[in-house]
Design a protein around this motif. Structure first.
Motif, short mmCIF file in Angstrom:
data_model
loop_
_atom_site.label_atom_id
_atom_site.label_comp_id
_atom_site.label_asym_id
_atom_site.label_seq_id
_atom_site.Cartn_x
_atom_site.Cartn_y
_atom_site.Cartn_z
N ASN A 17 13.81 17.80 -15.81
CA ASN A 17 12.92 16.74 -15.33
C ASN A 17 11.70 17.31 -14.60
O ASN A 17 10.59 16.79 -14.73
N PHE A 18 11.91 18.39 -13.85
CA PHE A 18 10.78 18.99 -13.13
C PHE A 18 9.82 19.68 -14.10
O PHE A 18 8.60 19.62 -13.91
N SER A 19 10.35 20.34 -15.10
CA SER A 19 9.49 21.02 -16.08
C SER A 19 8.54 20.04 -16.74
O SER A 19 7.34 20.32 -16.90
N LYS A 20 9.06 18.90 -17.14
CA LYS A 20 8.22 17.86 -17.74
C LYS A 20 7.21 17.34 -16.72
O LYS A 20 6.03 17.19 -17.02
N LEU A 21 7.68 17.10 -15.50
CA LEU A 21 6.81 16.58 -14.44
C LEU A 21 5.65 17.54 -14.16
O LEU A 21 4.49 17.11 -14.11
N ILE A 22 5.94 18.81 -14.02
CA ILE A 22 4.89 19.76 -13.68
C ILE A 22 3.88 19.89 -14.81
O ILE A 22 2.68 20.04 -14.57
N ARG A 23 4.36 19.79 -16.05
CA ARG A 23 3.43 19.79 -17.20
C ARG A 23 2.48 18.61 -17.11
O ARG A 23 1.27 18.75 -17.29
N TYR A 24 3.04 17.43 -16.83
CA TYR A 24 2.22 16.22 -16.70
C TYR A 24 1.21 16.39 -15.57
O TYR A 24 0.02 16.12 -15.74
N LEU A 25 1.68 16.82 -14.40
CA LEU A 25 0.81 16.92 -13.23
C LEU A 25 -0.32 17.92 -13.44
O LEU A 25 -1.44 17.69 -12.99
N ASN A 26 -0.03 19.01 -14.13
CA ASN A 26 -1.05 20.01 -14.39
C ASN A 26 -2.05 19.58 -15.46
O ASN A 26 -3.13 20.17 -15.55
N THR A 27 -1.72 18.55 -16.21
CA THR A 27 -2.61 18.03 -17.26
C THR A 27 -3.63 17.04 -16.69
O THR A 27 -4.72 16.89 -17.23
N ILE A 28 -3.27 16.39 -15.59
CA ILE A 28 -4.12 15.34 -15.03
C ILE A 28 -5.31 15.96 -14.31
O ILE A 28 -5.13 16.78 -13.41
N PRO A 29 -6.52 15.55 -14.68
CA PRO A 29 -7.71 16.06 -13.97
C PRO A 29 -7.66 15.65 -12.50
O PRO A 29 -7.40 14.49 -12.17
N PRO A 30 -7.89 16.61 -11.58
CA PRO A 30 -7.82 16.30 -10.15
C PRO A 30 -8.67 15.10 -9.73
O PRO A 30 -8.28 14.35 -8.84
N GLU A 31 -9.82 14.91 -10.38
CA GLU A 31 -10.69 13.78 -10.01
C GLU A 31 -10.07 12.42 -10.36
O GLU A 31 -10.55 11.39 -9.90
N MET A 32 -8.98 12.43 -11.12
CA MET A 32 -8.31 11.16 -11.48
C MET A 32 -7.07 10.90 -10.62
O MET A 32 -6.34 9.96 -10.89
N THR A 33 -6.84 11.70 -9.61
CA THR A 33 -5.58 11.60 -8.87
C THR A 33 -5.64 10.78 -7.59
O THR A 33 -4.62 10.56 -6.95
N SER A 34 -6.83 10.30 -7.23
CA SER A 34 -6.95 9.60 -5.94
C SER A 34 -7.07 8.09 -6.05
O SER A 34 -6.96 7.40 -5.04
N GLY A 35 -7.27 7.55 -7.22
CA GLY A 35 -7.40 6.09 -7.36
C GLY A 35 -6.07 5.39 -7.21
O GLY A 35 -5.04 5.85 -7.69
N TYR A 36 -6.08 4.25 -6.54
CA TYR A 36 -4.86 3.47 -6.33
C TYR A 36 -4.63 2.57 -7.53
O TYR A 36 -5.05 1.41 -7.55
N VAL A 37 -3.96 3.14 -8.53
CA VAL A 37 -3.85 2.46 -9.83
C VAL A 37 -2.41 2.35 -10.32
O VAL A 37 -2.17 1.93 -11.44
N MET A 38 -1.47 2.70 -9.49
CA MET A 38 -0.07 2.72 -9.88
C MET A 38 0.73 1.88 -8.90
O MET A 38 0.40 1.83 -7.72
N GLU A 39 1.77 1.23 -9.38
CA GLU A 39 2.63 0.46 -8.49
C GLU A 39 3.24 1.39 -7.45
O GLU A 39 3.79 2.44 -7.78
N GLY A 40 3.12 1.01 -6.19
CA GLY A 40 3.62 1.84 -5.09
C GLY A 40 5.12 1.77 -4.92
O GLY A 40 5.81 1.00 -5.62
N HIS A 41 5.63 2.53 -3.99
CA HIS A 41 7.07 2.57 -3.74
C HIS A 41 7.54 1.41 -2.86
O HIS A 41 8.73 1.16 -2.77
N ALA A 42 6.62 0.73 -2.21
CA ALA A 42 6.96 -0.47 -1.44
C ALA A 42 6.44 -1.68 -2.23
O ALA A 42 5.35 -1.63 -2.81
N LYS A 43 7.21 -2.74 -2.23
CA LYS A 43 6.84 -3.93 -2.97
C LYS A 43 5.44 -4.41 -2.60
O LYS A 43 5.09 -4.50 -1.43
#
Length: 171
Positions: A17-43
């Motif tokens: 699971n971590f190997s897949k995760l790290i591949r995904y994370l390293n693929t995402i351009p850093p400039e796309m990582t700060s927008g609030y575009v995903m459902e959060g962990h709190a309702k």
């Protein structure tokens, strides 16, 4: 993958699971990582990719704290000092804040480091220590580690795939 029941299965689940995760994370351009575009962990909240990684780092750091405190014979304050299990949304917000100033690449590096520390802690323990008896309530140490490593990695992978599809990012 089914729920790990042995040390070997736990290590395999974390690795896969971590190997897949790290591949995904390293693929995402850093400039796309700060927008609030995903459902959060709190309702009713939203989070960024950076927040998602912060959340994983926060929980992984707690696993290290729990296991090392236990090894020293110290009491373990589950889930975290000042938080109860019914306050996990607040704890997630704390993790987002804790790592908000850390650049994305440094955040990923820190997550890799703490994951490696968890693997070392698991390697140092036997199947009996990990799965032979309850450690917290009815849960074994191995299951508590799985709850906060391999399972959240798999959940994050799904969130990232959904985010990537919506944002036209190829993972």
């Amino acid at each position: 993958m089914s729920v790990p029941q042995t040390k070997a299965e736990l290590l395999l689940a974390i690795d896969q699971n971590f190997s897949k995760l790290i591949r995904y994370l390293n693929t995402i351009p850093p400039e796309m990582t700060s927008g609030y575009v995903m459902e959060g962990h709190a309702k009713g909240t939203e989070m960024s990719v950076h927040d998602l990684v912060s959340y994983l780092l926060g929980w992984n750091s707690l696993v290290v704290k729990w296991v090392t405190s236990d090894a020293k014979g110290q009491p373990v304050d589950f889930p975290e000092s000042g938080f109860k299990w019914n306050q996990l949304g607040l704890l997630a917000q704390k993790f987002y804040e804790d790592y908000s100033d850390l650049p994305y690449d440094a955040l990923i590096a820190e997550l890799q480091t703490v994951k490696n520390e968890i693997v070392t802690l698991i390697d140092e323990r036997t199947d009996d220590v990990l799965y032979g008896k309850p450690w917290y309530a009815k849960w074994t140490m191995g299951r508590m580690i799985s709850f906060n490593t391999s399972s959240p990695y798999a959940n994050a992978n799904g969130r990232l795939r959904k985010w990537a599809k919506k944002n036209n990012v190829s993972l």
